[in-house]
Scaffold this motif. Sequence first.
Motif, PDB file in Angstrom:
ATOM      1  N   GLN A 128      52.390  -0.910  67.016  1.00 18.52           N
ATOM      2  CA  GLN A 128      51.798   0.339  66.558  1.00 18.52           C
ATOM      3  C   GLN A 128      50.349   0.082  66.129  1.00 18.52           C
ATOM      4  O   GLN A 128      50.061  -0.840  65.379  1.00 18.52           O
ATOM      5  CB  GLN A 128      52.615   0.912  65.402  1.00 18.52           C
ATOM      6  N   LEU A 420      55.634   7.846  59.544  1.00 19.34           N
ATOM      7  CA  LEU A 420      54.248   8.232  59.748  1.00 19.34           C
ATOM      8  C   LEU A 420      54.124   9.729  59.478  1.00 19.34           C
ATOM      9  O   LEU A 420      54.020  10.139  58.341  1.00 19.34           O
ATOM     10  CB  LEU A 420      53.811   7.866  61.166  1.00 19.34           C
ATOM     11  N   THR A 427      56.017  -1.546  61.423  1.00 22.08           N
ATOM     12  CA  THR A 427      54.638  -1.672  60.962  1.00 22.08           C
ATOM     13  C   THR A 427      54.045  -3.076  61.113  1.00 22.08           C
ATOM     14  O   THR A 427      52.839  -3.237  60.942  1.00 22.08           O
ATOM     15  CB  THR A 427      54.544  -1.241  59.493  1.00 22.08           C
TER      16      THR A 427
END
Length: 479
Positions: A128, A420, A427
């Motif tokens: 991400q 999010l 993460t």
Amino acid sequence: MPRFIAALAAALVLASCSGKTAAPVASPSPLAGGLARGLIAYVADGGVGVLDPASGKSTIVAPLQAGLFRVAGPVWAPAPNVDHPVLYFTVHDDRPAERRTTAGVVPYDWLFRVDPFAGTIEPIAASQDSQSEGPIGLVANAHYLSLTVGCCATYEVDTLDLTQATGPLKVLSKPPSQAAFFTQGAVPGSSGLLAVRAFGTGAWYWLNADAGVLNPFPLALGPDDGPIAISPDGTMVAVALPDHGAVIQSINSALPVASASPSGTAVATPSPHPSPTTLSPKKVNSKLQHPDGLAWSPDAKELALAVAGEIQLYAAGAADGTAPTKKYLTGANVSGLAWSGPIADRTYAMVKPSAGPQATVDALLTVTSLPAQADTSANRPLTKVYMWRFDSTKTSPISAIADATATVLATYPPMSAGVLFHHWAATDPWALLGGCYRYRVVITGSVAPVATTFGLASNTLCSARPSPAPTATASPSHS
């Protein structure tokens, strides 16, 4: 041939979760019409493709819709249980990102592997990334694949050991404990030397992936030079200049003898290897602008440049200003390229396009959507996400987790994950791995516990697939 390709694909699936060193595969006998000059891989508006320099024919093997993704690469490198080189490239989802009150994507960086002869594509890892525009400077040889990720002064160098069947990317250099570097090239073969340029100072070094230290770089290159391409025998380097095309000069790519200081910076120990004296620096068409990519032919007699949106071929010994011997893909907006070694047991007729990465990227967005009840401004702060990784080639108690109880969390510590906006995400950098790794997720807090299992390439457990061989392979430890 279809039976042979199917066997290779089955072996790759079985080996993709093995933590052991990837076993070499014996090469079949050369074929008439084999690719003695190799294939030139490129990325253009249509996606990642390969071009036969002998015929000028090209095929997109990993289609991409123009404007949706930022791409780095491609590079040629080995793959487990495959007897020919394959392509690696990265994509960054560049579509509008989601906001609190609007729909959109969660930007991820992806590393993909595509076999242009089997027509298959595999996700290697995903990360991400809402801070940067994606990886840059993808380089590779027979041992390591390396890239730069991050932004501003936080650029880091991540590396994948290609001699292992699977595993996470390793951080080689990351601020603030180390300097920020841009990856610029790799010494061919099994060398651990990666050419890097320091952010800010523009100084060049060898980043030694084997030892995890910096070594002196043998050439005085400028802060805006690069990328570079080192010839297959390691004696010449082609350097992209800020403008005025490229320059070819000799290079000593043998491993320097130098030790790291406690801070991990380079020490000024000179290389004991004499510098080659066979070539004076020579410009390659100084009328050109900055090349976006460079690649040597297998015999180092030709140099390919990705410049002005096309591929141009130059005779390495030609005088400055000599016109290219060939131009390919004019108007295709080519921005990167790599040239394979000879592929004697394959022909261009065997090239097959894959489905491309789009479906895999979108599938991750679907599986990481929050349950409708949790996707409200009131419930998002209360929503908790717990994620575990397990090897799906064998039975794992993680695959049956139904709730994040105190006992479960103490027995199986979860990975880092969180909400999010309308999605949740792992993460940690490059937290999501492909192959036979699967992820068990429990979403709770604002809703009754919801447990699901997913994988980057498939949600089906590898243990549920028919085994292509009677003996099982070793598997990595549970994360």
